[in-house]
Design an enzyme around this catalytic site. Structure first.
Site, PDB file in Angstrom:
ATOM      1  N   ASN A   9       0.877  -1.175   0.000  1.00 26.44           N
ATOM      2  CA  ASN A   9       0.000   0.000   0.000  1.00 26.44           C
ATOM      3  C   ASN A   9       0.912   1.222   0.000  1.00 26.44           C
ATOM      4  OD1 ASN A   9      -1.852   2.035   0.522  1.00 26.44           O
ATOM      5  ND2 ASN A   9      -2.970   0.891   2.064  1.00 26.44           N
ATOM      6  N   ARG A  91      -2.592  -1.923  -3.662  1.00 25.58           N
ATOM      7  CA  ARG A  91      -3.701  -0.972  -3.627  1.00 25.58           C
ATOM      8  C   ARG A  91      -3.464   0.058  -4.723  1.00 25.58           C
ATOM      9  NH1 ARG A  91      -3.821   4.237  -0.782  1.00 25.58           N
ATOM     10  NH2 ARG A  91      -5.953   5.049  -0.830  1.00 25.58           N
ATOM     11  N   HIS A 179     -11.773   4.878  -1.125  1.00 24.34           N
ATOM     12  CA  HIS A 179     -11.741   4.112   0.136  1.00 24.34           C
ATOM     13  C   HIS A 179     -12.509   2.796   0.013  1.00 24.34           C
ATOM     14  CE1 HIS A 179     -10.962   8.155   2.312  1.00 24.34           C
ATOM     15  NE2 HIS A 179      -9.824   7.501   2.196  1.00 24.34           N
ATOM     16  N   ARG A 239      -6.914  18.341   2.381  1.00 28.12           N
ATOM     17  CA  ARG A 239      -7.798  18.482   1.218  1.00 28.12           C
ATOM     18  C   ARG A 239      -9.078  19.198   1.616  1.00 28.12           C
ATOM     19  NH1 ARG A 239      -7.901  12.367  -0.528  1.00 28.12           N
ATOM     20  NH2 ARG A 239      -6.342  12.042   1.092  1.00 28.12           N
ATOM     21  N   GLU A 377      -7.362  -2.407   4.876  1.00 25.22           N
ATOM     22  CA  GLU A 377      -7.332  -2.473   3.420  1.00 25.22           C
ATOM     23  C   GLU A 377      -6.456  -3.626   2.948  1.00 25.22           C
ATOM     24  OE1 GLU A 377      -7.764   2.297   2.428  1.00 25.22           O
ATOM     25  OE2 GLU A 377      -5.816   1.474   2.985  1.00 25.22           O
TER      26      GLU A 377
END
Length: 396
Positions: A9, A91, A179, A239, A377
């Site tokens: 990842n 990922r 996500h 962000r 994840e």
């Protein structure tokens, strides 16, 4: 002999990884690691699933990614001993309109994924960066791409479409959502806890440096807050989240900002950092008495609560709220404040359970069940890799 899968990842200046043994009941985490490239000399730290430190050392920077990845592979080979590494899972942030399931990576696939970079200009190149060096290091080892957008691929047209001329939708300019690997893990976990729970109208709040919501029912994504890119929706660490497009036009026309300057501002200088002027780290902000820090936290909570209510509209009601991600799992104050804003919905928190970080943090008679579920994840990627490899074997 056992088979194993390495999951990577890759972030902006780190590579998180997990090594999973393929067990009859699903992938089992053997160890997890972090290659941190923030400093001049990268640091490689590897821990067992119980937290025991197995390896912690600064690695010589050989001037390219290949050497550092080779260090990881060499350590994995030694750790596995007689066991066999059979695949590497990645990922990948954006799959665009066509990559909606895990896929074996070859040069054509890699080229197609690089072509999606304009949809995730900061995230996509980094998530793809380890793949080519690994193809050189271990050309015989299958590499598999798993996509953050795939979980949302069957969003309905009223959710995925922007109200702009249809020709742009035909170009692939639509809401994709992100996500997804995290949300896929939560969907799996809800089904493990109870099929009745998985069938409930649930909103999952993945709150961290990057934050989003997913309206979920029966293991499917019904709606989500991120759109074409990972900029949309909630206030995040650096962000902006949702913003009036007219602001961007104004900054271009009246302030003379270039596309590159806007991109840097929206991705790197906004959110909690931009509002507080202090930090992008929620832990720092909740401890601060600075007015701007307080306002940044207030804005984060307000936007999250509003968007949870909006997700309930898409679901036609709300029966379960799940907190996950770094902030969602660890910040009792943020969970409490968001739920307090949603008290009119029928949420009643158990403060002691929330303070303790319990699995269920709502009182027994709350109209909406509130849970904390840690996400992984990497586990989702490992499961997807096992399923894809099994299907490949069956096809042969």
């Amino acid at each position: 002999m056992s088979d194993a899968i390495l999951v990577l990842n890759a972030g902006s200046s780190t590579i998180k990884f997990g090594l999973f043994e393929i067990a009859p009941d699903g992938p089992r985490l053997l160890c997890k690691g972090l290659l941190d490239e923030h400093d001049a000399t990268p640091q490689l730290t590897i821990k067992a699933s119980d937290g025991e430190v197995l390896f912690d050392k600064q690695q010589p920077d050989r001037g390219d990614e290949t050497g550092l990845l080779d260090d990881i592979l060499r350590w994995v080979d030694g750790y596995l001993a007689c066991d066999e590494l059979i695949a590497i899972g990645h990922r990948v942030v954006h799959g665009g309109p066509h990559f909606v399931a895990p896929v074996l990576i070859d040069e054509d696939v890699l080229s197609a994924l690089h072509a999606l970079t304009p949809l995730a200009p900061l995230h996509q190149p980094r998530s793809l960066q380890p793949i080519k060096p690994l193809l050189a290091l271990r050309p015989e080892l299958p590499q598999i791409a798993c996509f953050d957008t795939a979980f949302h691929h069957d969003l309905g047209p009223l959710v995925r479409r922007f109200a702009i001329p249809r020709k742009y939708d035909a170009m692939g300019i639509r809401r994709y959502g992100f996500h997804g690997l995290s949300y896929q893990f939560i969907a799996h976990r809800l089904a493990e806890i109870s099929p009745k729970l998985a069938a409930k109208r649930s909103v999952v709040a993945h709150l961290g440096s990057g934050s989003s919501l997913c309206a979920m029912r029966d293991g499917r994504s019904i709606d989500t807050t991120m759109g074409l890119t990972a900029l949309d929706g909630l206030v995040m660490g650096t962000r902006c989240g949702a913003i009036d497009p007219g602001v961007l036009l104004y900054l271009q026309r009246q302030q003379g900002m270039s596309a590159a300057e806007l991109e840097r501002m929206l991705y790197n200088e906004s959110g909690l950092l931009g509002v507080s002027g202090l930090s992008a780290d929620m832990r720092v902000l909740v401890e601060s008495a600075e007015p701007h820090a307080i306002e940044a936290v207030d804005l984060f909570v307000e936007r999250a609560a509003k968007e949870i209510a909006a997700m309930a509209v898409s679901l036609g009601g709300l029966e379960c709220l799940v907190f996950t991600g770094g902030i969602g799992e660890h910040s009792r104050e943020i969970r409490e404040r968001i739920c307090a804003r949603l008290g009119w919905f029928g949420i009643e928190m158990d403060r002691a359970a929330n303070d303790a970080g319990a699995d269920v943090i709502s009182v027994s008679n709350s109209k909406i069940e509130v849970r904390i579920i840690p996400t992984s994840e990497e586990t989702t990627i490992a499961r997807d890799c096992v399923a894809l490899l099994a299907s490949q074997q069956q096809a042969v």
